[in-house]
Write an enzyme that holds these catalytic residues in place. Sequence first.
Site, PDB file in Angstrom:
ATOM      1  N   TYR A  76       1.158  -1.021  -0.121  1.00 26.44           N
ATOM      2  CA  TYR A  76      -0.070  -0.423  -0.305  1.00 26.44           C
ATOM      3  C   TYR A  76       0.925   1.320   0.037  1.00 26.44           C
ATOM      4  O   TYR A  76       0.809   2.134  -0.729  1.00 26.44           O
ATOM      5  CB  TYR A  76      -0.750  -0.304   1.098  1.00 26.44           C
ATOM      6  CG  TYR A  76      -1.902   1.527   1.122  1.00 26.44           C
ATOM      7  CD1 TYR A  76      -3.265   1.877   0.783  1.00 26.44           C
ATOM      8  CD2 TYR A  76      -1.960   2.863   1.403  1.00 26.44           C
ATOM      9  CE1 TYR A  76      -3.763   2.162   0.266  1.00 26.44           C
ATOM     10  CE2 TYR A  76      -2.887   3.512   2.051  1.00 26.44           C
ATOM     11  CZ  TYR A  76      -3.991   3.390   0.830  1.00 26.44           C
ATOM     12  OH  TYR A  76      -4.535   4.184   1.065  1.00 26.44           O
ATOM     13  N   PHE A  90      -7.584  21.237 -24.441  1.00 27.98           N
ATOM     14  CA  PHE A  90      -7.796  20.039 -24.307  1.00 27.98           C
ATOM     15  C   PHE A  90      -9.514  19.355 -23.718  1.00 27.98           C
ATOM     16  O   PHE A  90      -8.962  20.076 -23.155  1.00 27.98           O
ATOM     17  CB  PHE A  90      -6.886  18.880 -24.145  1.00 27.98           C
ATOM     18  CG  PHE A  90      -6.979  17.502 -24.228  1.00 27.98           C
ATOM     19  CD1 PHE A  90      -7.427  16.681 -25.819  1.00 27.98           C
ATOM     20  CD2 PHE A  90      -7.657  16.869 -23.860  1.00 27.98           C
ATOM     21  CE1 PHE A  90      -7.812  15.628 -26.172  1.00 27.98           C
ATOM     22  CE2 PHE A  90      -7.971  15.312 -23.181  1.00 27.98           C
ATOM     23  CZ  PHE A  90      -8.553  14.653 -24.593  1.00 27.98           C
ATOM     24  N   THR A  91     -10.192  18.247 -23.920  1.00 23.05           N
ATOM     25  CA  THR A  91     -11.407  18.119 -23.585  1.00 23.05           C
ATOM     26  C   THR A  91     -11.947  18.136 -21.987  1.00 23.05           C
ATOM     27  O   THR A  91     -12.350  18.734 -20.930  1.00 23.05           O
ATOM     28  CB  THR A  91     -12.182  16.922 -23.743  1.00 23.05           C
ATOM     29  OG1 THR A  91     -10.697  15.936 -24.137  1.00 23.05           O
ATOM     30  CG2 THR A  91     -12.505  17.560 -25.414  1.00 23.05           C
ATOM     31  N   ASP A 110       1.388  19.765 -20.901  1.00 21.58           N
ATOM     32  CA  ASP A 110       0.528  18.666 -20.680  1.00 21.58           C
ATOM     33  C   ASP A 110       2.036  17.836 -21.967  1.00 21.58           C
ATOM     34  O   ASP A 110       1.799  17.971 -23.079  1.00 21.58           O
ATOM     35  CB  ASP A 110      -0.614  18.876 -21.772  1.00 21.58           C
ATOM     36  CG  ASP A 110      -1.097  17.540 -21.931  1.00 21.58           C
ATOM     37  OD1 ASP A 110      -0.599  16.259 -21.927  1.00 21.58           O
ATOM     38  OD2 ASP A 110      -2.046  17.501 -22.067  1.00 21.58           O
ATOM     39  N   LYS A 157      -0.597   7.339 -23.505  1.00 19.66           N
ATOM     40  CA  LYS A 157       0.567   8.006 -24.551  1.00 19.66           C
ATOM     41  C   LYS A 157       1.549   7.518 -24.838  1.00 19.66           C
ATOM     42  O   LYS A 157       1.992   5.801 -24.717  1.00 19.66           O
ATOM     43  CB  LYS A 157      -0.111   9.544 -24.953  1.00 19.66           C
ATOM     44  CG  LYS A 157      -2.018   9.709 -25.029  1.00 19.66           C
ATOM     45  CD  LYS A 157      -2.294   9.558 -24.505  1.00 19.66           C
ATOM     46  CE  LYS A 157      -4.023  10.386 -24.299  1.00 19.66           C
ATOM     47  NZ  LYS A 157      -4.910   9.980 -22.721  1.00 19.66           N
ATOM     48  N   ARG A 168     -13.961  15.141 -33.396  1.00 18.15           N
ATOM     49  CA  ARG A 168     -13.145  16.221 -33.013  1.00 18.15           C
ATOM     50  C   ARG A 168     -13.477  17.336 -33.313  1.00 18.15           C
ATOM     51  O   ARG A 168     -12.644  17.906 -34.469  1.00 18.15           O
ATOM     52  CB  ARG A 168     -11.554  16.296 -33.502  1.00 18.15           C
ATOM     53  CG  ARG A 168     -10.315  14.713 -32.425  1.00 18.15           C
ATOM     54  CD  ARG A 168     -10.516  14.358 -30.859  1.00 18.15           C
ATOM     55  NE  ARG A 168     -11.683  14.714 -30.039  1.00 18.15           N
ATOM     56  CZ  ARG A 168     -11.754  13.999 -28.808  1.00 18.15           C
ATOM     57  NH1 ARG A 168      -9.947  14.662 -27.942  1.00 18.15           N
ATOM     58  NH2 ARG A 168     -12.735  14.527 -27.857  1.00 18.15           N
ATOM     59  N   PHE A 199     -19.589  14.244 -26.024  1.00 16.21           N
ATOM     60  CA  PHE A 199     -19.141  13.517 -26.793  1.00 16.21           C
ATOM     61  C   PHE A 199     -18.716  11.755 -27.107  1.00 16.21           C
ATOM     62  O   PHE A 199     -18.694  11.229 -27.554  1.00 16.21           O
ATOM     63  CB  PHE A 199     -17.404  14.059 -28.025  1.00 16.21           C
ATOM     64  CG  PHE A 199     -16.336  13.728 -26.407  1.00 16.21           C
ATOM     65  CD1 PHE A 199     -16.490  14.871 -25.829  1.00 16.21           C
ATOM     66  CD2 PHE A 199     -15.592  13.187 -26.479  1.00 16.21           C
ATOM     67  CE1 PHE A 199     -14.867  15.119 -24.275  1.00 16.21           C
ATOM     68  CE2 PHE A 199     -14.232  13.132 -25.062  1.00 16.21           C
ATOM     69  CZ  PHE A 199     -14.875  14.192 -24.809  1.00 16.21           C
TER      70      PHE A 199
HETATM   71  N1  F0G Z   1      -4.211  15.705 -22.478  1.00 20.87           N
HETATM   72  C1  F0G Z   1      -3.928  14.928 -23.295  1.00 20.87           C
HETATM   73  C2  F0G Z   1      -3.531  15.544 -24.809  1.00 20.87           C
HETATM   74  C3  F0G Z   1      -4.992  14.155 -24.183  1.00 20.87           C
HETATM   75  O1  F0G Z   1      -5.044  13.450 -25.407  1.00 20.87           O
HETATM   76  C4  F0G Z   1      -5.350  13.697 -23.198  1.00 20.87           C
HETATM   77  C5  F0G Z   1      -5.731  12.296 -23.531  1.00 20.87           C
HETATM   78  C6  F0G Z   1      -5.228  14.070 -21.540  1.00 20.87           C
HETATM   79  C7  F0G Z   1      -3.969  14.629 -21.288  1.00 20.87           C
HETATM   80  C8  F0G Z   1      -5.821  13.068 -21.008  1.00 20.87           C
HETATM   81  O2  F0G Z   1      -5.398  11.441 -20.395  1.00 20.87           O
HETATM   82  O3  F0G Z   1      -6.928  10.179 -20.781  1.00 20.87           O
HETATM   83  O4  F0G Z   1      -5.309   9.160 -19.170  1.00 20.87           O
HETATM   84  O5  F0G Z   1      -7.212  11.010 -18.333  1.00 20.87           O
HETATM   85  N2  F0G Z   1      -6.588  11.653 -24.718  1.00 20.87           N
HETATM   86  C9  F0G Z   1      -7.352  10.512 -24.901  1.00 20.87           C
HETATM   87  C10 F0G Z   1      -7.537  10.812 -26.645  1.00 20.87           C
HETATM   88  C11 F0G Z   1      -8.725  10.471 -24.185  1.00 20.87           C
HETATM   89  O6  F0G Z   1      -8.240   9.650 -26.590  1.00 20.87           O
HETATM   90  O7  F0G Z   1      -6.874  11.631 -27.792  1.00 20.87           O
HETATM   91  P1  F0G Z   1      -6.385  10.513 -20.138  1.00 20.87           P
END
Ligand code: F0G
Length: 459
Positions: free
Chosen positions: A75, A127-128, A217, A260, A384, A451
């Site tokens: 843990y 970014f979303t 990021d 990624k 997108r 989305f």
């Molecule tokens: N920043 C970027 C540039 C991303 O592309 C993503 C995730 C995140 C942050 C968030 O990271 O998913 O680990 O919480 N992108 C995915 C995509 C979902 O399909 O582009 P996460």
Amino acid sequence: MPLPRRSWAEPFKIKVVEPLRLTTPEQRLAALREAGYNTFLLRSRDVYIDLLTDSGTSAMSDRQWAGMMLGDEAYAGSENFYRLETNVRRFYGYQHLIPTHQGRGAEHIISRVLIKPGDVVPGNMYFTTTRLHQEMAGARFVDVIIDEAHDPASEHPFKGDIDLNKLERVFVENPGRVPYVSAAATVNMAGGQPISLANLKAVRELANRYNVKVILDATRIAENAWFIQQREPGYEHRTVAQIVLEMCSLTDGCTMSAKKDPLANIGGFLAVNDAEIAAQAANLLVVYEGLHTYGGMAGRDMEAVAIGIEESVQDDHIRARIGQVQYLGDKLRDWGIPIVLPVGGHGIFLDARAFLPHVPQDHYPAQALAAALYLDSGVRAMERGIVSAGRDAETGLERHPKLELVRLTIPRRVYTQAHMDVTAESVYAVYEDREKIPGLRMTFEPKLLRFFQARFEPR
Ligand code: F0G
């Protein structure tokens, strides 16, 4: 006769395979209806070539799988945490590691630590999840990317660059209200486009003058570094690993989705240099993610991330990874299919406005195109465009982004050149029949990040 070119090949061979399932057009139509015309709602068993995302979909190496067996599932104080900390320091240079379950966990924590209600956060396109966490912490996000990024046809080599005039205007108009610049490498929503080192240096200097932090990021930083090596004068003889370290050195910290670039199926982290920020983040971590030595990851997952980081910055890996994306992009471009240029790091972005000029943006052209592609061949892509952009946090009105794109995202080390050929040919077939593709009507709209779960029907 000399060969016209010498080919590159993947710097690996395949040890384990996973069968794919072919479906009939009837099966795909039934699956698409069931999924409300949203590719996020399809079952993976109904997908042939899955280009929904490059997130968590990489093939791990034999070393990573071996590392999984060394998971120390204590843990507190897991051995794997310290290995991850060592590699974060070695490859990114940040002092303090705050592990999280994935990227958005890190975005949540840093937003809560640095943002006060009423603040303004400038960044190179939204970014979303990043923007949502900034908004939920009380900030307003302002896009300060260069104008070329919003033009799918502009061949600017660094479409991820920040417009320094736009950035300075945000600083001047909001004194004391800008906690940090949110700089992404690469810029996902612009098409996986890189930011240059010259630009990042200029952003750092400007931010210093106004006493503002820079948070990176770093989700696709190795891909960004490859573009710098290929395109930025003075960096052609530097390794990707050296460039990554230099980029990080210009910032105060980073959020990372280890799903990624770092080649893991799950995981992420926040990393910073400031001990006080790290302490506040670690304290919030125990509330929202887990103890500060695992933050939502199993020990084995931290090990896979630690090894993946090392593999992700190898030049031959990145050359093959981006080379495969480029291969698909070259095919489509040569056939006259409208895509975002130059081709970015993690996928091909179809320009749905140019592809389906008869479908108005309010009829969700990119969503409709992703559905049509799935119907043709079982290739799964992602919208997108206007659906991803969502609604304005203040007015509640739909945002109308300039870019209306379908992303064909290439998982790392997973598919072969033949899969790229099949994908390209399916896009071609859909392009030939594009006039028959109808727009969509939204029948269900979730409140947040719509989305992912929205449902549609053809018009
Ligand atoms: N920043 C970027 C540039 C991303 O592309 C993503 C995730 C995140 C942050 C968030 O990271 O998913 O680990 O919480 N992108 C995915 C995509 C979902 O399909 O582009 P996460």
